[in-house]
Write an enzyme that holds these catalytic residues in place. Structure first.
Site, mmCIF file in Angstrom:
data_model
loop_
_atom_site.group_PDB
_atom_site.id
_atom_site.type_symbol
_atom_site.label_atom_id
_atom_site.label_comp_id
_atom_site.label_asym_id
_atom_site.label_seq_id
_atom_site.Cartn_x
_atom_site.Cartn_y
_atom_site.Cartn_z
ATOM 1 C CB CYS B 2 -0.867 0.052 1.255
ATOM 2 S SG CYS B 2 -2.103 -1.261 1.355
ATOM 3 N N GLY B 3 0.312 2.370 -0.232
ATOM 4 C CA GLY B 3 1.071 3.616 -0.160
ATOM 5 C C GLY B 3 0.406 4.565 0.815
#
Lengths: 214, 310
Positions: B2-3
């Site tokens: 994820c970011g």
């Protein structure tokens, strides 16, 4: 951009990339003895899978710069993210500033120079080659390393499992100092050498091919 | 994978117009959509609103959304709230409410309302999340036009739980107004801790392990701990890999696990704190004249916590 770089890469050619903007996977898989200069920071896996080129990165590098380097030289002017020089097999990777966690993880040859401090788990499971750290080393240095050597000019937060210190010879010291001097790094005079204690070596059962050879 | 991203303006012009935090968060998330494309979301804090509280609700069933959202408004009124304004976007409802009671009571009443998912309650903040990439979310919800003082954002690549609007991040730390988290990583003691918090009466709305961090912080804050102390304690109490960011009404913080397993870089200027999974995200908010220039970014190592207060 990578296909353009590959097209330009020829023996002796000089390539400059302006404003790389920390993008990922730049200059990957190039096998020519050319030189490539990045005027700025690069993202993840920059200059990885290289065999021959000389790459200069004038800013920071993201994770895994110089991954699986075979030969040639990579210089990062500022800091590198985690896993710099992961699985490198030859050549030189020089980080001017600090390196993140796990620099030189599973390296199998070549020389990794870190001008600043090295992060957590540097040299994790390294199998060959050498790491020279001009600043301080983080926790668990050389954890589970098999072979190779790590030289630290500053302090070591802690050694990893099965890592130990060893006296270094005068020839080794001269070799390292002259190598650093060629990179314009001076001031360090003493190093602590870290190697594998080999207490985790348990090779009492043979591989199938080894058995057939007996 | 994820970011995450976060931004805080250190010297916001309190009398003039506030920075376009929504637009900045989108510009920090767009360059890292390779870290996750299935959902995205932001928390924007420091908004100027008419009411005491901002409430964000989502109706899970599209066919019944009008009825569900009407029920939710009715719940707010019956709990003693006065709805100053309401805006509906598809299945989403955003309410500005005047309310003098306990937030926990309003939150509990909304969660008891059939079909209602409660994304956030805040004095000056709201959680906006949706499936799809940030640019799609921006278009649908007009995130780019929202002004505030700070915020956090997330792009998701689902690994442990389903993909839908509720499972997107940020997660609000029910029932604490204005506290929310975004997380990159996997928590391996999720089920154990979830059972513990459920036995204490905490209500989980999803099967996403990241929601646990919101519950964890809510529990710590309820015990009177400060944000910094709560983040530090989480380094020992949460098992697995994590880099997470937290936004509160007046602050921003991060915690990074003992394995240094998930990336994070930070940048600080005279006016701005910016933090994100990758440098390319930080560069998303540079002004055009700064685009080709170097920035001083720092990569936190292992077991690190940092908080900034406005």
């Amino acid at each position: 951009m990578n296909s353009q770089l590959k097209g330009l890469a020829a023996p002796g050619s000089e390539i400059t990339v302006r404003n790389p903007n920390a993008r990922h996977n730049l200059a990957v898989g190039i096998f020519e003895n050319c030189s490539i200069r990045f005027e700025g920071s690069v993202g993840y896996y920059a200059a990885s899978l290289l065999d021959g080129p000389e790459v200069v990165i004038e800013g920071n590098a993201g994770w895994a710069v110089g991954d699986n380097l075979m030969s040639g030289k990579i210089t990062v002017a500022k800091d590198a993210g985690a896993s710099a020089g992961s699985t490198m097999r030859g050549g030189q990777l020089v980080i001017g500033g600090d390196a993140g966690a796990r620099a030189g993880i599973s390296m199998k040859g070549g020389t990794l120079i870190i001008g600043g401090n090295a992060g957590f788990l540097t040299g994790f499971m390294m199998q060959k080659g050498r790491i020279i750290i001009c600043g301080d080393a983080g926790e668990a240095l050389g954890d589970s390393m098999y072979e190779g050597a790590i030289y630290v000019a500053g302090t070591i937060a802690s050694l990893g499992a099965d890592a130990t210190t060893e006296e270094m010879s005068e020839d080794e010291l001269i070799d390292i100092l002259s190598l650093l001097e060629s990179q314009g790094i001076t001031g360090q005079r003493t190093f602590t050498k870290v190697v594998s204690a080999k207490r985790l070596y348990h090779y009492d059962s043979l591989e199938r091919l080894e058995k057939s050879a007996l | 994978m994820c970011g995450v991203s976060g931004i805080l303006h250190k010297n916001p012009d309190t009398s003039g117009s506030l920075p376009l935090v929504g637009d900045q968060l989108i510009r920090m998330l767009e360059p890292i959509t390779h870290r996750g494309r299935d959902s995205s979301g932001v928390t924007i804090v420091g908004e100027r609103t008419e009411g005491d509280l901002l409430v964000r609700i989502w109706a899970s069933d599209a066919r019944e959304s009008a009825a569900v959202l009407a029920r939710a408004e009715d719940t707010v009124r019956r709990a003693g709230g006065v709805v100053c304004s309401g805006a509906q976007t598809g299945q989403f409802l955003r309410l500005e409410v005047n309310y003098e009671g306990e937030t926990a009571e309003l939150a509990a009443a909304l969660l008891d309302t059939p079909g209602v998912a409660l994304h956030s309650i805040g004095h000056t903040s709201e959680v906006i999340k949706d499936v799809g990439v940030p640019s799609a979310m921006e278009q649908r919800h007009g995130v780019g036009a929202i002004r505030g003082t700070h915020g956090i954002g997330h792009v998701r690549m689902a690994t442990e739980s389903r993909v839908d609007v509720n499972h997107a991040q940020p997660f609000w730390a029910y029932p604490f107004p204005d506290v929310s988290v975004v997380h990159n990583g996997q928590l391996t003691n999720y089920h154990k801790l979830r059972r513990m918090y459920e036995s204490r009466g905490h209500h989980f709305q999803t099967g996403n392990d990241s929601e646990l961090i919101a519950a964890y912080l809510a529990d710590k804050l309820a015990q009177g701990e400060g944000l910094d102390a709560a983040l530090r304690a989480s380094l020992d109490d949460l098992d697995g890999t994590f880099t997470y960011l937290v936004a509160t009404r007046d602050g921003l913080g991060y915690a990074k696990d003992q394995w240094s397993a998930k990336p994070l870089v930070t940048m600080e200027t005279a006016d701005v704190i910016a933090i994100a999974s990758e440098e390319i995200a930080l560069r998303g908010i540079l002004s055009p004249d700064m685009a080709g220039q170097e920035i001083d970014r720092v990569e936190p190592q292992k077991s690190e916590v940092m908080t900034w207060l406005l």
